[in-house]
Design an enzyme around this catalytic site. Structure first.
Site, mmCIF file in Angstrom:
data_model
loop_
_atom_site.group_PDB
_atom_site.id
_atom_site.type_symbol
_atom_site.label_atom_id
_atom_site.label_comp_id
_atom_site.label_asym_id
_atom_site.label_seq_id
_atom_site.Cartn_x
_atom_site.Cartn_y
_atom_site.Cartn_z
ATOM 1 N N SER A 1 3.164 6.040 -4.069
ATOM 2 C CA SER A 1 3.558 5.254 -2.901
ATOM 3 C C SER A 1 4.563 5.960 -1.994
ATOM 4 O O SER A 1 4.287 7.036 -1.488
ATOM 5 C CB SER A 1 4.093 3.908 -3.380
ATOM 6 O OG SER A 1 4.286 3.067 -2.289
ATOM 7 N N HIS A 2 5.751 5.369 -1.851
ATOM 8 C CA HIS A 2 6.739 5.877 -0.902
ATOM 9 C C HIS A 2 7.539 7.050 -1.453
ATOM 10 O O HIS A 2 8.358 7.616 -0.751
ATOM 11 C CB HIS A 2 7.695 4.744 -0.529
ATOM 12 C CG HIS A 2 8.310 4.116 -1.742
ATOM 13 N ND1 HIS A 2 7.603 3.255 -2.561
ATOM 14 C CD2 HIS A 2 9.523 4.256 -2.305
ATOM 15 C CE1 HIS A 2 8.378 2.878 -3.561
ATOM 16 N NE2 HIS A 2 9.546 3.473 -3.439
ATOM 17 N N ASP B 1 3.379 3.458 4.542
ATOM 18 C CA ASP B 1 3.915 4.351 3.517
ATOM 19 C C ASP B 1 2.842 5.254 2.916
ATOM 20 O O ASP B 1 1.710 5.302 3.400
ATOM 21 C CB ASP B 1 4.626 3.546 2.427
ATOM 22 C CG ASP B 1 3.650 2.766 1.556
ATOM 23 O OD1 ASP B 1 2.566 2.421 2.052
ATOM 24 O OD2 ASP B 1 3.966 2.506 0.374
ATOM 25 N N ASP C 1 0.818 5.233 0.348
ATOM 26 C CA ASP C 1 -0.492 4.714 -0.053
ATOM 27 C C ASP C 1 -0.980 3.582 0.841
ATOM 28 O O ASP C 1 -1.976 2.922 0.516
ATOM 29 C CB ASP C 1 -0.463 4.268 -1.520
ATOM 30 C CG ASP C 1 0.562 3.170 -1.774
ATOM 31 O OD1 ASP C 1 1.570 3.119 -1.045
ATOM 32 O OD2 ASP C 1 0.351 2.363 -2.696
ATOM 33 N N ASP D 1 0.234 0.584 1.708
ATOM 34 C CA ASP D 1 0.396 -0.849 1.450
ATOM 35 C C ASP D 1 1.664 -1.432 2.073
ATOM 36 O O ASP D 1 1.840 -2.645 2.109
ATOM 37 C CB ASP D 1 0.307 -1.182 -0.052
ATOM 38 C CG ASP D 1 1.301 -0.416 -0.888
ATOM 39 O OD1 ASP D 1 2.073 0.383 -0.335
ATOM 40 O OD2 ASP D 1 1.294 -0.613 -2.120
ATOM 41 N N ARG D 2 2.546 -0.584 2.574
ATOM 42 C CA ARG D 2 3.759 -1.104 3.216
ATOM 43 C C ARG D 2 3.641 -1.023 4.732
ATOM 44 O O ARG D 2 2.853 -0.228 5.258
ATOM 45 C CB ARG D 2 4.975 -0.284 2.797
ATOM 46 C CG ARG D 2 5.277 -0.370 1.332
ATOM 47 C CD ARG D 2 6.609 0.293 1.029
ATOM 48 N NE ARG D 2 6.871 0.200 -0.398
ATOM 49 C CZ ARG D 2 8.080 0.297 -0.921
ATOM 50 N NH1 ARG D 2 9.118 0.503 -0.151
ATOM 51 N NH2 ARG D 2 8.247 0.202 -2.230
ATOM 52 N N LYS E 1 -0.650 -5.555 -1.285
ATOM 53 C CA LYS E 1 -0.049 -5.652 0.035
ATOM 54 C C LYS E 1 -0.764 -4.670 0.952
ATOM 55 O O LYS E 1 -1.400 -3.731 0.478
ATOM 56 C CB LYS E 1 1.458 -5.408 -0.027
ATOM 57 C CG LYS E 1 1.910 -4.109 -0.681
ATOM 58 C CD LYS E 1 3.422 -4.152 -0.848
ATOM 59 C CE LYS E 1 3.984 -2.820 -1.316
ATOM 60 N NZ LYS E 1 4.058 -2.701 -2.776
#
Ligand code: VG1
Ligand code: CO
Length: 547
Positions: free
Chosen positions: A115-116, A281, A283, A285-286, A380
């Site tokens: 992710s982030h 982000d 991946d 999702d943010r 998300k």
């Protein structure tokens, strides 16, 4: 062609315990012999009934994604899967993977992402398993996987050359079909079914409206290009940093005011001509939503999306309920109250929303960490949130900051901030939390920094659908005026510990809404330090990241 399964003896690695969102470790850790294989085998051993079924596989394109995908493909063949749907070049954003699992009724999916977190040979890598509903596996499953990693003695694979993932089409590993799919198509089609694309396209075509979407050199680049500049006709150049890079260009693909400062600064500069900014982000999702000289707090964003649901085709029929993670501000609770719908409070991490979404109890969900989503997938979804905002802007024809300010006028403002203390020595962070927990009984009814404390506890949650229980999900201190301070340790980091301090204060009086956030929260920051002894235990004078 029947393939011979090769059984490779192995021994357990310690520490393969999934955190808030899958297993995340340094690339150097994942590159150790049999490390990835052990974890994947533990997932496959925990499943049952996957023979002949479909697995979805993809990741955010970070360093080691390509190697891991080839390993997992061979192991999936050995595990008896009938088909793997893999994104071209191994790319699938987290929400797109969820959409693909649901659309094709796959058995489950493996998403490769940290992710982030930063990427590259010295950065982070991650892996998580999603169930057939498209959502992250629940705690019962991840606990079982962890137990399996501790007793693993063999992993299964087959001998087969690497598959060329650069082109859409089909290949085979033994009896298993590998379908290389367009990573964007299913997802884009789903989003188009939710929003008023015509109206959004009209907004994006206006000469007085200019948008910038910062993909942060991460996975949303191809999605944003195809959806914003492709289907919606935004001018070329709307998407910046739109080519996924294995090291994300050296930055953290984390859309907050620190790591997306370039976007925030551009929107603060009237000479840039920009009216609306957004970022996602690693991946995808943010999301981060930025108005002119105005960063929308993710907690406020969730509340605004809920309050404006009637303007969006997919949600115009009403919301079944909303859900937020415990540390997320209570702004959405006020909207739910006015709408007369339920508002659920869950532990941190998207996996806790799955049962509520599956049961039709919640339509919108959100977390303070820049995550919002709905029942369209079980993750998300960054671009979804951006399109939701664009849909609102197109209908209401006002700037984002005005929409938020009007929201505050109507509901009051939940002034909110999160302070992160990163890379603390684990022993110190644990001591801080232990001592804080021990102090809880003496806090209610007392005053700290002059502020009266009404209640203090360690959040626990019982899932209203399946009755499962999660303990020790964060220490909360609730003040008499409704203000809150929440403490928890991050479950996504890979080095030392990160202490997150969440601060919230409700301000009803409109004349006080423009008081700068950190100034409004200063008394709570002092209280947090007093109660948790942050300075003395960590030796830090202030947080590393304020969002
Ligand atoms: C963080 C966030 C949490 C989020 C999780 C995964 O977890 O606080 O809200 O669900 O990251 O997001 P933690 O345990 O570090 O606080 V992502 O975009 O990394 O999949
Ligand atoms: Co993410």
């Amino acid at each position: 062609m029947n393939m011979k399964v090769i059984n490779v003896p192995s021994t357990p690695y310690s520490g393969q315990k999934p955190g808030t969102s899958g297993l995340r470790k340094k690339v150097t850790v994942f590159r150790q012999a049999r490390y990835l294989e052990n974890f994947v085998q533990a997932i496959f051993d925990t499943l049952s009934g996957q023979q002949g079924q479909t697995l979805v596989l993809g990741g955010d394109g970070r360093y080691y994604n390509d190697v891991a995908i080839q390993t997992i493909l061979r192991m999936a063949a050995a595990a008896g899967f009938g088909r793997v749907l893999v994104g071209r070049d191994g790319i699938l954003s987290t929400p797109a993977a969820s959409a693909v699992i649901r659309k094709w009724q796959a058995f489950g999916g493996i998403i490769l992402s940290a992710s982030h977190n930063e990427g590259g040979p010295n950065g982070d890598f991650g892996i998580k398993y999603n169930l057939g509903n498209g959502g992250p596996a629940n705690e019962a499953f991840t606990d079982a996987v962890y137990r399996r990693t501790q007793e693993i003695s063999v992993y299964h694979t087959v001998e087969s050359p690497d598959i060329d993932l650069a082109h859409i089409g089909e290949a085979a590993i033994g009896e298993m079909t590998v379908s290389i799919i367009d990573p964007v198509a299913d997802y884009a089609e789903l989003l188009e079914s939710l929003f008023d694309f015509e109206r959004i396209a009209g907004l994006l075509a206006r000469p007085d409206f200019r948008m910038r979407f910062d993909a942060m050199h991460a996975v949303t680049g191809p999605y944003a290009h195809a959806i914003l500049e492709g289907r919606l006709g935004a001018p070329a150049g709307t998407v910046v940093n739109g080519t996924p890079l294995p090291d994300f260009g050296g930055g953290h693909p984390d859309p907050n005011p620190v790591w997306a400062a370039e976007l925030v600064n551009a929107l603060a500069d009237s000479g840039s001509g920009l009216s609306f900014g957004a970022a996602s982000d690693g991946d995808g999702d943010r999301n981060m939503i930025v108005g002119r000289n105005f960063v929308v707090s993710p907690s406020d964003s969730l509340a605004v999306l809920a309050a404006n649901h009637a303007l969006v085709p997919a949600y115009a029929g009403g919301l079944a309920g909303v859900a937020r993670s415990m540390p997320t501000s209570c702004a959405v609770d006020r909207v739910a109250k006015e709408l007369g719908i339920a508002c659920y409070e869950t532990p941190t991490g998207w996996k806790y929303f799955g049962s509520l979404l599956d049961a039709g109890m919640a339509t919108l969900c959100g977390e303070e960490s820049a995550g919002t989503g709905s029942n369209h997938v079980r993750e998300k979804d960054g671009l979804w949130a951006v399109l939701y905002w664009l849909n609102i802007l197109a209908v209401r024809d006002m700037p984002a900051d005005v929409i938020v300010r009007e929201h505050w006028q109507r509901f009051g403002r939940n002034v909110y901030s999160r302070h992160d203390y990163e890379g603390i020595e684990t022993a110190r962070a644990d001591r801080l939390m232990d001592e804080l927990r021990a102090r809880l009984p003496e806090l209610p009814g007392s005053r700290r920094n002059g502020l009266p404390i009404a209640a203090a506890d360690d959040f626990s949650y019982t899932d209203p659908v399946d009755g499962s229980r999660s303990e020790r999900q964060g220490v909360r201190i609730l003040l008499e005026d409704g203000s809150r301070v929440v403490f928890r340790l991050s479950g996504t980091g890979t080095e030392g510990a990160t202490l997150r301090v969440y601060l919230e204060r409700y301000v009803a009086d409109p004349s006080l809404h423009e008081v700068p956030t950190q100034e409004a929260l200063a008394p709570l920051v002092a209280l947090a330090d007093l109660v948790a002894q942050i300075t003395s235990i960590t030796g830090r004078n202030g947080p590393d990241v304020i969002s």
